[in-house]
Design a protein around this motif. Structure first.
Motif, mmCIF file in Angstrom:
data_model
loop_
_atom_site.group_PDB
_atom_site.id
_atom_site.type_symbol
_atom_site.label_atom_id
_atom_site.label_comp_id
_atom_site.label_asym_id
_atom_site.label_seq_id
_atom_site.Cartn_x
_atom_site.Cartn_y
_atom_site.Cartn_z
ATOM 1 N N THR A 81 -44.314 21.728 12.947
ATOM 2 C CA THR A 81 -43.136 20.493 13.278
ATOM 3 C C THR A 81 -42.715 20.178 12.355
ATOM 4 O O THR A 81 -42.031 19.312 12.070
ATOM 5 C CB THR A 81 -44.520 19.635 13.117
ATOM 6 N N THR A 82 -42.219 21.120 10.834
ATOM 7 C CA THR A 82 -40.826 20.824 10.233
ATOM 8 C C THR A 82 -39.900 20.725 10.634
ATOM 9 O O THR A 82 -39.670 21.504 11.552
ATOM 10 C CB THR A 82 -41.759 21.770 9.205
ATOM 11 N N THR A 83 -39.433 19.556 9.859
ATOM 12 C CA THR A 83 -37.815 18.814 11.351
ATOM 13 C C THR A 83 -36.945 19.775 10.293
ATOM 14 O O THR A 83 -37.121 20.663 8.896
ATOM 15 C CB THR A 83 -37.400 17.301 10.556
ATOM 16 N N SER A 84 -36.023 21.005 11.290
ATOM 17 C CA SER A 84 -35.531 21.743 10.247
ATOM 18 C C SER A 84 -34.093 21.277 10.184
ATOM 19 O O SER A 84 -33.774 20.447 10.625
ATOM 20 C CB SER A 84 -34.805 22.705 11.935
ATOM 21 N N SER A 85 -33.430 21.902 9.019
ATOM 22 C CA SER A 85 -32.380 21.305 8.553
ATOM 23 C C SER A 85 -31.213 21.756 8.930
ATOM 24 O O SER A 85 -30.459 23.222 9.603
ATOM 25 C CB SER A 85 -32.269 21.709 6.670
ATOM 26 N N ALA A 86 -29.977 21.265 8.560
ATOM 27 C CA ALA A 86 -28.404 21.878 8.793
ATOM 28 C C ALA A 86 -28.263 23.852 8.124
ATOM 29 O O ALA A 86 -29.068 23.931 6.933
ATOM 30 C CB ALA A 86 -27.480 21.195 9.195
ATOM 31 N N THR A 87 -27.756 23.661 8.818
ATOM 32 C CA THR A 87 -27.960 25.396 8.440
ATOM 33 C C THR A 87 -26.185 25.925 6.910
ATOM 34 O O THR A 87 -25.902 24.626 7.294
ATOM 35 C CB THR A 87 -26.702 26.509 9.429
ATOM 36 N N SER A 88 -27.043 26.594 5.914
ATOM 37 C CA SER A 88 -26.058 26.716 4.991
ATOM 38 C C SER A 88 -25.248 27.465 5.241
ATOM 39 O O SER A 88 -25.847 28.695 5.079
ATOM 40 C CB SER A 88 -26.234 25.992 3.791
ATOM 41 N N SER A 89 -24.459 27.688 4.021
ATOM 42 C CA SER A 89 -22.833 28.999 4.441
ATOM 43 C C SER A 89 -23.636 29.435 2.789
ATOM 44 O O SER A 89 -23.607 29.182 2.094
ATOM 45 C CB SER A 89 -21.426 28.901 4.682
ATOM 46 N N TYR A 90 -23.273 31.015 2.512
ATOM 47 C CA TYR A 90 -23.985 31.660 1.374
ATOM 48 C C TYR A 90 -22.380 32.247 0.888
ATOM 49 O O TYR A 90 -21.063 31.948 1.095
ATOM 50 C CB TYR A 90 -23.614 33.163 2.607
ATOM 51 N N ASP A 91 -22.008 31.415 -0.056
ATOM 52 C CA ASP A 91 -21.047 31.224 -1.387
ATOM 53 C C ASP A 91 -21.196 32.455 -2.322
ATOM 54 O O ASP A 91 -22.440 32.627 -3.256
ATOM 55 C CB ASP A 91 -21.398 29.798 -1.945
ATOM 56 N N ALA A 92 -20.202 32.648 -2.868
ATOM 57 C CA ALA A 92 -20.575 34.508 -3.458
ATOM 58 C C ALA A 92 -20.646 33.398 -4.742
ATOM 59 O O ALA A 92 -20.994 34.690 -5.442
ATOM 60 C CB ALA A 92 -18.767 35.106 -3.175
ATOM 61 N N GLU A 93 -20.526 32.391 -5.000
ATOM 62 C CA GLU A 93 -20.294 32.297 -6.712
ATOM 63 C C GLU A 93 -22.371 31.478 -6.557
ATOM 64 O O GLU A 93 -22.207 30.656 -7.424
ATOM 65 C CB GLU A 93 -19.473 30.546 -7.329
ATOM 66 N N ASP A 94 -22.563 30.789 -5.298
ATOM 67 C CA ASP A 94 -24.144 30.577 -5.982
ATOM 68 C C ASP A 94 -25.438 32.090 -6.057
ATOM 69 O O ASP A 94 -25.223 32.785 -6.175
ATOM 70 C CB ASP A 94 -24.701 29.903 -3.825
ATOM 71 N N GLN A 95 -25.668 30.813 -6.687
ATOM 72 C CA GLN A 95 -27.231 31.612 -7.431
ATOM 73 C C GLN A 95 -28.478 32.411 -6.937
ATOM 74 O O GLN A 95 -28.736 32.499 -7.055
ATOM 75 C CB GLN A 95 -27.626 30.721 -8.623
ATOM 76 N N ILE A 96 -28.174 31.609 -5.641
ATOM 77 C CA ILE A 96 -29.474 32.165 -4.631
ATOM 78 C C ILE A 96 -29.259 33.200 -4.022
ATOM 79 O O ILE A 96 -27.693 33.622 -3.847
ATOM 80 C CB ILE A 96 -29.507 31.507 -3.896
ATOM 81 N N ARG A 97 -29.591 34.815 -4.334
ATOM 82 C CA ARG A 97 -29.271 36.133 -3.867
ATOM 83 C C ARG A 97 -30.462 36.309 -2.620
ATOM 84 O O ARG A 97 -31.949 36.284 -2.674
ATOM 85 C CB ARG A 97 -28.588 36.744 -5.372
ATOM 86 N N PRO A 98 -30.168 36.936 -2.081
ATOM 87 C CA PRO A 98 -31.684 37.752 -1.386
ATOM 88 C C PRO A 98 -31.935 38.670 -2.752
ATOM 89 O O PRO A 98 -31.374 39.191 -4.140
ATOM 90 C CB PRO A 98 -29.989 39.365 -0.539
ATOM 91 N N VAL A 99 -33.492 38.915 -2.040
ATOM 92 C CA VAL A 99 -34.670 39.390 -3.122
ATOM 93 C C VAL A 99 -34.714 41.111 -2.576
ATOM 94 O O VAL A 99 -35.459 41.131 -1.387
ATOM 95 C CB VAL A 99 -35.367 38.449 -3.432
ATOM 96 N N ALA A 100 -34.391 42.303 -3.483
ATOM 97 C CA ALA A 100 -34.806 43.546 -2.334
ATOM 98 C C ALA A 100 -36.402 44.064 -2.679
ATOM 99 O O ALA A 100 -36.596 45.242 -3.819
ATOM 100 C CB ALA A 100 -33.630 44.680 -3.278
#
Length: 332
Positions: A81-100
């Motif tokens: 039941t968590t409220t869904s949030s808006a989708t954000s885009s991936y920025d090349a300079e963003d620090q969030i990265r996929p984890v292999a």
């Protein structure tokens, strides 16, 4: 699968010396760079440009019609039941990265699932243009269902592109013919839906079956966003390729996880108000898939496809879709 590994840093050439030994050194450096380049190219081919696709189709007797849904109205998924949030885009300079990573991936947060999401789907027809409108309308709904889960795990959120085609086409993952199944290409983070295959080869008429296929391919896109695709590609490369016994088992684990993710998606949509006229045929279609309909053991048995899509649907918890830690008998 997944984004290609970063390029190797340039090797600093040795300082010029006034003796003949520099020639030998430069030759060795050249050979080393060539070897690194070739290894990187092969690895990138596996991790970035190999498609994930649902190639094991059910027989005609296992496809469903609307009359079959009336006797299964008790099927209800797990609700988040968590409220869904808006989708954000991936920025090349963003620090969030996929984890292999695979079995120990940080996406596996207990009690974390796809959130309830409403979705207004257009009238469905099997022609290419109508199918494309259907998928494009479903895409933001699927992103809304999965965005909070990805954000909670501190993973990037990138909306995949969707291409719907009725003819052969070229992709970084290779040529796809109109009479082949849909696929996800991690190199471009794109879902390719082969409209005529499902309409003409499988003769599917229920919109829910198409939604189920799309949910499966979106499951691969989740693997791409999170970095699971990259880890799978690396593991398959280390195993000697996806056509080796170990590589095929890894592929089955990847495909069955996408199927389980698809079940989670269907749970989020059902609890968001999407009609069971869509949800039940989607489940039935996913349950009918399996290697019994293929010459390659790369998607798992019908029994295991049924088990994993149901697990995703009824439990809607990301840890319940961790096929990478499952027993071999559960992914055969």
């Amino acid at each position: 699968m997944g984004p290609p590994p970063p390029p190797m840093p340039p090797v600093r050439p040795p300082r010029r010396k006034s003796n003949a030994g520099v020639i030998v050194t430069l030759v060795l450096v050249g050979v080393t760079l060539f070897g690194i380049t070739m290894i990187g190219a092969v690895a990138a081919a596996i991790t970035s440009d190999q498609a994930s696709d649902y190639g094991s189709s059910p027989t005609s007797s296992q496809t469903t019609t609307s009359s079959e849904t009336s006797s299964t109205s008790s099927e209800t998924s797990s609700s988040k039941t968590t409220t869904s949030s808006a989708t954000s885009s991936y920025d090349a300079e963003d620090q969030i990265r996929p984890v292999a990573r695979l079995g120990d991936h940080p996406i596996n947060i207990p009690n974390n699932g796809a959130v309830n999401t409403s979705c207004q789907l257009p009238t469905f027809r099997t022609d290419v243009a109508s199918q494309d409108r259907f998928y494009q309308a479903a895409l933001p709904c699927l992103m809304a269902a999965w965005t909070p889960l990805l954000e909670e795990a501190d993973l990037p959120v990138r909306t995949p592109k969707v291409v719907t085609s009725g003819s052969d086409f070229e992709t970084p993952c290779g040529t796809r013919k109109w009479n082949q199944t849909a696929m996800y290409c991690p190199g471009t983070h794109t879902i390719y839906m082969t409209a005529r295959y499902y309409a003409e080869e499988e003769q599917l008429v229920e919109p829910g079956a198409y939604l189920g296929q799309f949910a499966h391919e979106f499951g691969h896109a989740v693997q791409g966003m999170s970095g699971i695709s990259t880890a799978f590609g690396d593991a398959a490369y280390d195993a000697g390729g996806r056509d080796t016994p170990t590589g095929l088992e890894l592929t089955r684990r990847s495909e069955l996880q996408a199927t389980c993710f698809g079940g989670m998606t269907l749970a989020a949509l059902q609890n968001g108000g999407v009609s069971n006229d869509y949800i039940f045929p989607a489940l039935y279609d996913s349950r009918g898939r399996g290697d019994e309909h293929s010459n390659v053991r790369d998607h798992g048995t019908t029994k295991n496809n049924t088990a994993w899509v149901d697990q995703g649907f009824y439990k809607n918890e990301i840890t319940q879709c961790n096929t990478w830690l499952a027993a071999a008998s559960d992914v055969n």
